[in-house]
Design a protein around this motif. Structure first.
Motif, PDB file in Angstrom:
ATOM      1  N   ASN A   1     -17.474  15.876   6.845  1.00  0.00           N
ATOM      2  CA  ASN A   1     -17.161  16.366   5.496  1.00  0.00           C
ATOM      3  C   ASN A   1     -18.044  17.578   5.200  1.00  0.00           C
ATOM      4  N   GLU A   2     -17.434  18.744   5.080  1.00  0.00           N
ATOM      5  CA  GLU A   2     -18.193  19.980   4.883  1.00  0.00           C
ATOM      6  C   GLU A   2     -18.950  19.998   3.554  1.00  0.00           C
ATOM      7  N   ILE A   3     -18.430  19.289   2.558  1.00  0.00           N
ATOM      8  CA  ILE A   3     -19.077  19.270   1.241  1.00  0.00           C
ATOM      9  C   ILE A   3     -20.297  18.359   1.251  1.00  0.00           C
ATOM     10  N   ALA A   4     -20.310  17.377   2.162  1.00  0.00           N
ATOM     11  CA  ALA A   4     -21.366  16.363   2.180  1.00  0.00           C
ATOM     12  C   ALA A   4     -22.618  16.870   2.892  1.00  0.00           C
ATOM     13  N   THR A   5     -23.227  17.907   2.335  1.00  0.00           N
ATOM     14  CA  THR A   5     -24.510  18.378   2.848  1.00  0.00           C
ATOM     15  C   THR A   5     -25.608  17.406   2.414  1.00  0.00           C
ATOM     16  N   PHE A   6     -26.789  17.540   2.989  1.00  0.00           N
ATOM     17  CA  PHE A   6     -27.892  16.654   2.615  1.00  0.00           C
ATOM     18  C   PHE A   6     -28.198  16.780   1.129  1.00  0.00           C
ATOM     19  N   GLN A   7     -28.208  18.011   0.615  1.00  0.00           N
ATOM     20  CA  GLN A   7     -28.488  18.226  -0.810  1.00  0.00           C
ATOM     21  C   GLN A   7     -27.478  17.510  -1.689  1.00  0.00           C
ATOM     22  N   ALA A   8     -26.195  17.653  -1.346  1.00  0.00           N
ATOM     23  CA  ALA A   8     -25.135  17.043  -2.155  1.00  0.00           C
ATOM     24  C   ALA A   8     -25.204  15.522  -2.103  1.00  0.00           C
ATOM     25  N   VAL A   9     -25.500  14.965  -0.928  1.00  0.00           N
ATOM     26  CA  VAL A   9     -25.555  13.504  -0.779  1.00  0.00           C
ATOM     27  C   VAL A   9     -26.758  12.928  -1.507  1.00  0.00           C
ATOM     28  N   LEU A  10     -27.925  13.562  -1.374  1.00  0.00           N
ATOM     29  CA  LEU A  10     -29.117  13.087  -2.079  1.00  0.00           C
ATOM     30  C   LEU A  10     -28.906  13.145  -3.584  1.00  0.00           C
ATOM     31  N   PHE A  11     -28.277  14.214  -4.052  1.00  0.00           N
ATOM     32  CA  PHE A  11     -27.958  14.367  -5.472  1.00  0.00           C
ATOM     33  C   PHE A  11     -27.038  13.235  -5.926  1.00  0.00           C
ATOM     34  N   GLU A  12     -26.041  12.924  -5.102  1.00  0.00           N
ATOM     35  CA  GLU A  12     -25.052  11.889  -5.416  1.00  0.00           C
ATOM     36  C   GLU A  12     -25.679  10.494  -5.478  1.00  0.00           C
ATOM     37  N   THR A  13     -26.488  10.159  -4.474  1.00  0.00           N
ATOM     38  CA  THR A  13     -27.075   8.827  -4.421  1.00  0.00           C
ATOM     39  C   THR A  13     -28.105   8.619  -5.533  1.00  0.00           C
ATOM     40  N   THR A  14     -28.889   9.652  -5.819  1.00  0.00           N
ATOM     41  CA  THR A  14     -29.853   9.550  -6.923  1.00  0.00           C
ATOM     42  C   THR A  14     -29.132   9.416  -8.251  1.00  0.00           C
ATOM     43  N   SER A  15     -28.042  10.172  -8.398  1.00  0.00           N
ATOM     44  CA  SER A  15     -27.232  10.107  -9.613  1.00  0.00           C
ATOM     45  C   SER A  15     -26.630   8.721  -9.794  1.00  0.00           C
ATOM     46  N   ALA A  16     -26.154   8.120  -8.709  1.00  0.00           N
ATOM     47  CA  ALA A  16     -25.563   6.785  -8.776  1.00  0.00           C
ATOM     48  C   ALA A  16     -26.619   5.735  -9.077  1.00  0.00           C
ATOM     49  N   MET A  17     -27.751   5.798  -8.391  1.00  0.00           N
ATOM     50  CA  MET A  17     -28.821   4.818  -8.596  1.00  0.00           C
ATOM     51  C   MET A  17     -29.407   4.930 -10.002  1.00  0.00           C
ATOM     52  N   GLY A  18     -29.478   6.151 -10.525  1.00  0.00           N
ATOM     53  CA  GLY A  18     -29.996   6.369 -11.871  1.00  0.00           C
ATOM     54  C   GLY A  18     -28.940   6.239 -12.949  1.00  0.00           C
ATOM     55  N   THR A  19     -27.716   5.868 -12.566  1.00  0.00           N
ATOM     56  CA  THR A  19     -26.542   5.768 -13.450  1.00  0.00           C
ATOM     57  C   THR A  19     -26.410   7.025 -14.306  1.00  0.00           C
TER      58      THR A  19
ATOM     59  N   GLY B   1     -24.414  10.272 -13.240  1.00  0.00           N
ATOM     60  CA  GLY B   1     -23.038  10.766 -13.221  1.00  0.00           C
ATOM     61  C   GLY B   1     -22.901  12.215 -12.838  1.00  0.00           C
ATOM     62  N   LEU B   2     -24.024  12.933 -12.678  1.00  0.00           N
ATOM     63  CA  LEU B   2     -23.945  14.317 -12.220  1.00  0.00           C
ATOM     64  C   LEU B   2     -23.597  14.330 -10.734  1.00  0.00           C
ATOM     65  N   SER B   3     -22.866  15.354 -10.316  1.00  0.00           N
ATOM     66  CA  SER B   3     -22.437  15.430  -8.931  1.00  0.00           C
ATOM     67  C   SER B   3     -22.233  16.889  -8.547  1.00  0.00           C
ATOM     68  N   LEU B   4     -22.398  17.163  -7.257  1.00  0.00           N
ATOM     69  CA  LEU B   4     -22.112  18.508  -6.735  1.00  0.00           C
ATOM     70  C   LEU B   4     -20.698  18.518  -6.156  1.00  0.00           C
ATOM     71  N   SER B   5     -19.746  17.953  -6.913  1.00  0.00           N
ATOM     72  CA  SER B   5     -18.313  17.890  -6.542  1.00  0.00           C
ATOM     73  C   SER B   5     -18.071  17.075  -5.287  1.00  0.00           C
ATOM     74  N   LEU B   6     -18.971  16.138  -4.984  1.00  0.00           N
ATOM     75  CA  LEU B   6     -18.850  15.357  -3.763  1.00  0.00           C
ATOM     76  C   LEU B   6     -18.020  14.089  -3.941  1.00  0.00           C
ATOM     77  N   THR B   7     -18.098  13.457  -5.110  1.00  0.00           N
ATOM     78  CA  THR B   7     -17.505  12.133  -5.312  1.00  0.00           C
ATOM     79  C   THR B   7     -16.038  12.027  -4.893  1.00  0.00           C
ATOM     80  N   PRO B   8     -15.131  12.934  -5.322  1.00  0.00           N
ATOM     81  CA  PRO B   8     -13.716  12.773  -4.965  1.00  0.00           C
ATOM     82  C   PRO B   8     -13.431  12.909  -3.476  1.00  0.00           C
ATOM     83  N   THR B   9     -14.372  13.490  -2.715  1.00  0.00           N
ATOM     84  CA  THR B   9     -14.134  13.725  -1.280  1.00  0.00           C
ATOM     85  C   THR B   9     -14.678  12.612  -0.398  1.00  0.00           C
ATOM     86  N   LEU B  10     -15.344  11.629  -0.984  1.00  0.00           N
ATOM     87  CA  LEU B  10     -15.988  10.574  -0.186  1.00  0.00           C
ATOM     88  C   LEU B  10     -14.963   9.633   0.450  1.00  0.00           C
TER      89      LEU B  10
END
Length: 455
Positions: A381-399, A401-410
């Motif tokens: 997944n070209e969008i799933a860079t380390f920065q985008a994934v770390l941002f996503e997981t921290t956002s999910a764990m912290g409830t 909701g911010l995302s670097l447009s990664l969620t719909p592509t997972l």
């Protein structure tokens, strides 16, 4: 004779399983054909993901809320957000009182754990103030937002949008209905209102008040807003919240000084955007800028704020500001070679330090392991860079909701990991640990002590 065995659940298990039940009910409702707009398809995993995000007041979505869900689906989401924001036990209490049923001692214990209250005789007063306060804030927020939304969308849609977003903001949910409104673009959040002080400040203060915590409201009312008489918990929450907001606003302003998207903004508009960006990661999920365009400094600051979150027993997530503060004070105490953590004329129990460290380390490990797992799963997944994934997981764990447009592509496995993170972030790793790992130790025998080298 057959013996009848009763399934005895602990208070922690009821809290953890209660959220799962609400999520499942929401997923079933969102899977109904009339929950989506004509021409849109919803998988059960997509409905379950959305229900989890709404119940856990996160805001990460695989479908754009406005363009995918029908009015029925949006109302279901709003009910899930309200339930998750105030806590499902709040609504259980409301139902009991509506039908004139009394709560038992076990029920009261669960409510005390849910609300963070220490005394049973304060529960009725606390929940009454909780409901009245929450609906009052949401009503005021809706009135203020309606001044702009009625002007932009007309009376019917304007009032609906005002109420919907006021609830979403106060509950720190981060869901919005702005996709496809002003253009065909989806997942735009409040970027159009970046420099609108009425919308931005209303949403920001709803997020802040929702994230302070129900116990803080109650204490402020009890001491009649005289902070000198407030509890230590209240003083810490208010002080750390103000410091984080001020420091984060100034840092965002500094980090984004060369951002080309801010070139046409006045200093006042830049300050407004910086303040909103300092507020929303704790833990609302709205955005007025595209986080893919921010500097590395702003990116890292946002990740830190998402990880810290808001206050305990509030609508916010994260490890909580009190956990963060106790760890900082523990570090200071250790460097000063003192035995106890002292704050003013009070001393914090060492058991709280152990809990704070357990929460911090557990959340950090969970985020890192989830990041590693998703990075390996989404290798193509070209969008799933380390920065985008770390941002996503921290956002999910912290409830958040911010995302670097990664969620719909997972992919499906990655979505399941994010669902688990959102659930753990809302219920709390400590609650989950006590719910499914609680064992009473009746042994009075202590093992011998042996020192090891540290540092």
């Amino acid at each position: 004779m057959r013996r009848k065995y009763k399934l005895k659940l602990t208070a922690w298990q009821i809290l953890a399983l209660g959220y799962l039940l609400v999520i499942l009910i929401g997923a079933i409702a969102l899977s109904l054909p009339f929950a989506t707009k004509e021409g849109e398809d919803t998988t059960f995993l997509g409905a379950f993901f959305t229900s989890t995000s709404a119940t856990c007041v996160t805001g990460l979505v695989v479908y754009d809320t406005n363009t995918h869900w029908s009015i029925f689906g949006q109302v279901v989401l709003l009910l899930l957000i309200q339930t998750g924001g105030l806590g499902f036990m709040t609504f259980v209490t409301l139902l009991f009182q509506t039908f004139g049923k009394r709560l038992g001692l076990r029920d009261k214990k669960i409510l005390m754990l849910s609300a963070g209250e220490e005394k049973q005789n304060n529960l009725r007063r606390l929940f009454r103030r909780l409901l009245v306060g929450a609906f009052a804030f949401e009503f005021i927020g809706a009135v203020l937002l309606s001044l702009r939304f009625i002007q932009d969308f007309g009376w019917g849609r304007g009032v609906y949008y005002s109420v919907w977003h006021s609830v979403s903001a106060f509950c720190n949910a981060g869901f919005d209905l702005m996709g496809g409104v002003f253009s065909a673009e989806k997942f735009v959040s409040f970027t159009r209102y970046a420099t609108d002080p009425l919308v931005s400040l209303t949403l920001a203060f709803l997020i802040i008040f929702g994230g302070l915590g129900f116990c803080v409201w109650d204490d402020l009312l009890e001491c009649k807003l005289r902070l000198k008489k407030a509890k230590l918990h209240t003083k810490i929450v208010l002080s750390v919240t103000v410091v984080l907001l001020l420091v984060a606003t100034l840092l965002f302003l500094f980090f984004e000084r060369n951002n080309t998207s801010f070139e046409n903004y006045s200093f006042g508009e830049k300050l407004l955007v910086a303040f909103f960006n300092a507020t929303t990661p704790r833990t609302a999920g709205f955005n007025t800028v595209d986080y893919a365009t921010v500097s590395d400094g702003s990116y890292l600051l946002t990740v830190i704020l998402m990880f810290i979150g808001g206050s305990s027993a509030s609508t916010a997530g994260g490890i909580k500001v009190t956990t963060f503060f106790v760890i900082l004070m523990g570090i200071v105490t250790t460097f000063r070679d003192k035995r106890d953590i002292e704050i003013g004329k009070r001393r914090i129990a060492n058991s709280l330090m152990r809990q704070a460290l357990a929460i911090f380390v557990s959340c950090l490990f969970i985020v890192l392991i989830a990041t590693l797992a998703i990075c390996s799963i989404e290798a193509d997944n070209e969008i799933a860079t380390f920065q985008a994934v770390l941002f996503e997981t921290t956002s999910a764990m912290g409830t958040v909701g911010l995302s670097l447009s990664l969620t719909p592509t997972l992919s499906v496995p990655s979505q399941i990991i994010v669902i688990a993170l959102m659930y753990a972030g809302r219920v709390g790793v400590l609650t989950i640990g006590l719910a499914f790992g609680e064992k009473k130790d009746y042994s009075e025998i202590k093992k011998p002590v042996e020192n090891i080298l540290i540092g």
